[in-house]
Design a protein around this motif. Sequence first.
Motif, short mmCIF file in Angstrom:
data_model
loop_
_atom_site.label_atom_id
_atom_site.label_comp_id
_atom_site.label_asym_id
_atom_site.label_seq_id
_atom_site.Cartn_x
_atom_site.Cartn_y
_atom_site.Cartn_z
N ARG A 21 0.89 -1.22 0.07
CA ARG A 21 -0.07 -0.04 -0.07
C ARG A 21 0.76 1.15 -0.22
O ARG A 21 1.58 1.46 0.93
CB ARG A 21 -0.78 -0.07 1.34
N ALA A 26 1.70 -3.63 3.58
CA ALA A 26 1.22 -4.10 4.63
C ALA A 26 0.99 -5.54 4.98
O ALA A 26 0.47 -5.75 6.08
CB ALA A 26 -0.48 -3.67 4.11
N GLY A 49 -1.92 -5.15 9.90
CA GLY A 49 -2.54 -5.36 8.94
C GLY A 49 -3.40 -6.18 8.83
O GLY A 49 -4.05 -6.90 8.17
N GLN A 52 -6.21 -4.82 6.33
CA GLN A 52 -5.90 -5.37 5.06
C GLN A 52 -5.94 -6.88 4.76
O GLN A 52 -6.38 -7.24 3.50
CB GLN A 52 -4.34 -4.86 4.75
N GLY A 251 2.66 -6.95 9.60
CA GLY A 251 2.39 -7.58 8.07
C GLY A 251 2.55 -9.01 7.99
O GLY A 251 2.06 -9.51 6.95
N GLU A 440 -2.39 6.88 4.85
CA GLU A 440 -1.11 5.84 5.22
C GLU A 440 -0.69 5.56 6.29
O GLU A 440 0.34 4.78 6.55
CB GLU A 440 0.10 6.66 4.23
N SER A 442 -1.44 4.30 10.27
CA SER A 442 -2.27 3.31 11.11
C SER A 442 -3.48 3.84 11.69
O SER A 442 -3.50 5.21 11.99
CB SER A 442 -1.29 2.69 12.03
#
Length: 526
Positions: A21, A26, A49, A52, A251, A440, A442
């Motif tokens: 991303r 991610a 993550g 995502q 991630g 972008e 968190s």
Amino acid sequence: MKPARSLPRLSIALRSVSVRRGSRWALREVSWDLMPGERWALLGENGAGKTQLLKLLAGDVWPTPARAPRAGSRSPPTARDPAPAAAAAHGRSYRLGRRPIELIDAKPRIAYVGAEQQDKYARYGWNLEVRDLIATGLHRTDLLLRPATARERTGVAAALRACGLGPHGGRRFLGLSYGQKRIALLARALVQQPDWLLLDELYNGLDAGYRRRVDRLLAAARARGISWIATAHRAADVPAGTQRVLELAGGRVRSIRPLEGGTLERLASKAGEAGAARLRRSPPTEGSRRTRQAGPPRAQPLVKISRVDLFVEYRRVLRQIEWELHEGEHWAVFGANGAGKSSFLKLLYGDLSPALGGRIARRGIAAGTPISSWKRRIGFVSAELQSDYAVDVSVRELVASGRHASIGLNDPATPADRRVAARWLRFFGLSAAAARRPRELSYGELRRALIARAMAANPRLLLLDEPLTGLDPGQRARLKQMLRKLMPKVTLVIAVHHAEDLPRGVTHALHLHNRRAHGAALHSAT
């Protein structure tokens, strides 16, 4: 609702899947097998993550193509299927029984519920009637593109009754309480009769009554054979009946294991769910005497509310409120979903006004002064603001915009704007993210950035609506420490569901119940 869908149901497999991303990964090399009937908890810190990964499973995010494996290389094994011969090719795949199916056929069997979805309706002003919102689940669309059929209306009515929303079918979605919105979105998902429910922090922001309602709905879904994946930061937010855990870190898959009591105990300990602050309600007059009798005479209140009734969309949410706020006090505002906490903060900020006969006096703001003059002296951060902040600016510009009470900057930042932004970026540990975009960050980083934006205006009063909701235990502890450091600089009013979310130093508590305000004694805060 309809009877359970006949087998086979959907299984999902990920093999060494990565998602990029922007400039960051991610997800990296995630392998996971999901079989029908399973119920998973997805754990990890903010930015690990989790969301995502849910989007990847739902088909809303595509894997980032990887280089073709070298001859003789193998896909990494999964916890369920370590045998190299059983490992599928890299990527994402779906099956019904033994039959592979395409994503277009799998998507209708997967339903998502979460704060991001709830925020999207607010961000775009999609103010559907509740019955129409639920009907969109049958069509798998965000908006109702055609009228519901008689059969669909019957299914929607059954879903409304099952979810306890029968009297609210004709109301507009954005006029519901936070808890009612979450239940309506869960009803929208359940009416689809999905094979898999993807529940992204489903319990966040819900009081005990709504949590019990969600528990009943998930128990009924489990009895019908529906599987789920539920992200959580608190042990109390892991649904009953969950069997297994996948934990993400940076991630990557940290572990895949059965859900055991020790896992929940460790999560509860990290989240500070034991030894939290305790609240005792008391009659308004007693509470008022207790909070006002000590100390020398004080200056004029920062805010004084007298005989205020408050209406939202023609519905009375608060009745005959009498309340004073003095500088140096730090208040917690408690109450169930729909009790009026968010509306109370909007009243203080100036987004809502008292009904005729009530009065709110703000120090230094004479009658007839534009409310914008007051708003420039006040910081306000809520989940709604976080969902609205989709502008394409840098985090540095986001923070600087607080000096102008704007969403983004209309003109280039001045040297003073940049100095103030740099100061608050340092305070909130965001200097390294200054050039990034809000989307972008968190979830926890964006929350800190918005509080930094509020502080850039040098406010005398900071209003925070559930500031720790959606944050992992480490982020919550960090933000509580930061709020504690802000207390000498600014007066805080914090609306919360969980008393353990209060920083030390909170001095007063207000409990909203049955449209009225009651004083409360706050015994301790963690």
